[in-house]
Design a protein around this motif. Structure first.
Motif, PDB file in Angstrom:
ATOM      1  N   LEU A 161       0.827  -1.203   0.000  1.00  0.00           N
ATOM      2  CA  LEU A 161       0.000   0.000   0.000  1.00  0.00           C
ATOM      3  C   LEU A 161       0.859   1.250   0.000  1.00  0.00           C
ATOM      4  CD1 LEU A 161      -2.808   1.320   0.321  1.00  0.00           C
ATOM      5  CD2 LEU A 161      -2.554   1.005   2.778  1.00  0.00           C
ATOM      6  N   SER A 162       0.567   2.141  -0.931  1.00  0.00           N
ATOM      7  CA  SER A 162       1.225   3.434  -1.005  1.00  0.00           C
ATOM      8  C   SER A 162       0.128   4.477  -1.203  1.00  0.00           C
ATOM      9  CB  SER A 162       2.207   3.449  -2.180  1.00  0.00           C
ATOM     10  OG  SER A 162       2.745   4.725  -2.343  1.00  0.00           O
ATOM     11  N   ALA A 163       0.040   5.430  -0.283  1.00  0.00           N
ATOM     12  CA  ALA A 163      -1.026   6.429  -0.381  1.00  0.00           C
ATOM     13  C   ALA A 163      -0.519   7.785   0.076  1.00  0.00           C
ATOM     14  CB  ALA A 163      -2.229   6.010   0.452  1.00  0.00           C
ATOM     15  N   SER A 164      -1.166   8.821  -0.394  1.00  0.00           N
ATOM     16  CA  SER A 164      -0.796  10.181   0.008  1.00  0.00           C
ATOM     17  C   SER A 164      -0.973  10.313   1.519  1.00  0.00           C
ATOM     18  CB  SER A 164      -1.660  11.206  -0.723  1.00  0.00           C
ATOM     19  OG  SER A 164      -2.996  11.107  -0.297  1.00  0.00           O
ATOM     20  N   PRO A 165      -0.155  11.150   2.143  1.00  0.00           N
ATOM     21  CA  PRO A 165      -0.260  11.312   3.602  1.00  0.00           C
ATOM     22  C   PRO A 165      -1.660  11.702   4.066  1.00  0.00           C
ATOM     23  CG  PRO A 165       1.705  12.401   2.788  1.00  0.00           C
ATOM     24  CD  PRO A 165       0.927  11.945   1.586  1.00  0.00           C
TER      25      PRO A 165
END
Length: 168
Positions: A118-122
Motif C-alpha cells: 500500500l502506497s497512499a498520500s499522507p
C-alpha cells in the motif's frame, strides 16, 4: 504462486497493479476514480442552513426558549440529528476509501491476491487505513506514505524499491 497487489492512492484516484512474478512487468488491475474529488466547490457545498443550524428556532441551539436553557440540554447533544463537522472533501474521501475497501475485500475473498503493498498520500492514508477491513489490513506487507498515482507501472516499481531501500 498467488499475486501480490500494489495499490497507490490519494483522495481522487486509486490504481491497483498485480505482480505475480518480480521479473515480469506490473499489470494494472483497476483504476478507480473518485468523481466527487473533481467537482467544483459550488457543486458539493450549499449555503442553505441545515436542520442543526443555530437559527432562531426553539428546536435548535440559540432558540427563543428560556434564557440559558435548551430543551435538549439533558440529552448531552445539541439535538438528535447533530453530526460532527466534516468538510465535503473529507466526506468524499471517506466514501471513496469505503469503496476501495469493498473492492479489495471482494477481490481478496475471490483469491485474486494474497499480499498487498500500500502506497497512499499522507492526507489519504489515515482515512484509507481506518476504512479497510481487518482481513485486508493483515494482508498488507508494506506501507508507504507516498502518492504515486501518476506514475506508470515501471516508475511505480522503481519508486517503491527506492522507498524500501530507504526504510531498511
Amino acid at each position: 504462486m498467488q499475486a501480490t497487489w500494489i495499490m497507490t492512492a490519494n483522495a481522487g484516484r486509486a490504481r491497483i497493479f498485480s505482480e505475480s512474478d518480480p521479473a515480469q512487468p506490473l499489470q494494472e488491475v483497476e483504476d478507480m476514480v473518485n468523481p466527487a474529488a473533481h467537482l467544483r466547490t459550488a457543486e458539493t457545498e450549499t449555503d442553505r442552513l441545515g436542520p442543526t443550524a443555530a437559527t432562531n428556532s426553539s428546536h435548535n441551539i440559540g432558540g427563543q426558549g428560556t434564557p440559558g436553557y435548551s430543551h435538549t440540554a439533558n440529552a448531552g447533544a445539541p439535538n438528535k440529528t447533530y453530526q460532527p463537522a466534516v468538510t465535503p472533501e473529507e466526506h468524499a474521501a471517506e466514501k471513496f476509501a469505503k469503496d476501495i475497501s469493498k473492492f479489495l475485500m471482494q477481490a481478496h475473498q475471490e483469491g485474486r491476491f494474497k499480499q498487498l503493498i500500500l502506497s497512499a498520500s499522507p492526507q489519504f492514508l489515515g482515512t484509507l487505513r481506518a476504512n479497510l477491513d481487518q482481513h485486508i489490513l493483515s494482508a498488507i506487507t508494506q506501507e508507504f506514505n507516498k502518492d504515486y498515482t501518476n506514475s506508470n507501472a515501471q516508475q511505480l516499481r522503481e519508486q517503491l524499491h527506492a522507498q524500501q531501500a530507504k526504510s531498511e
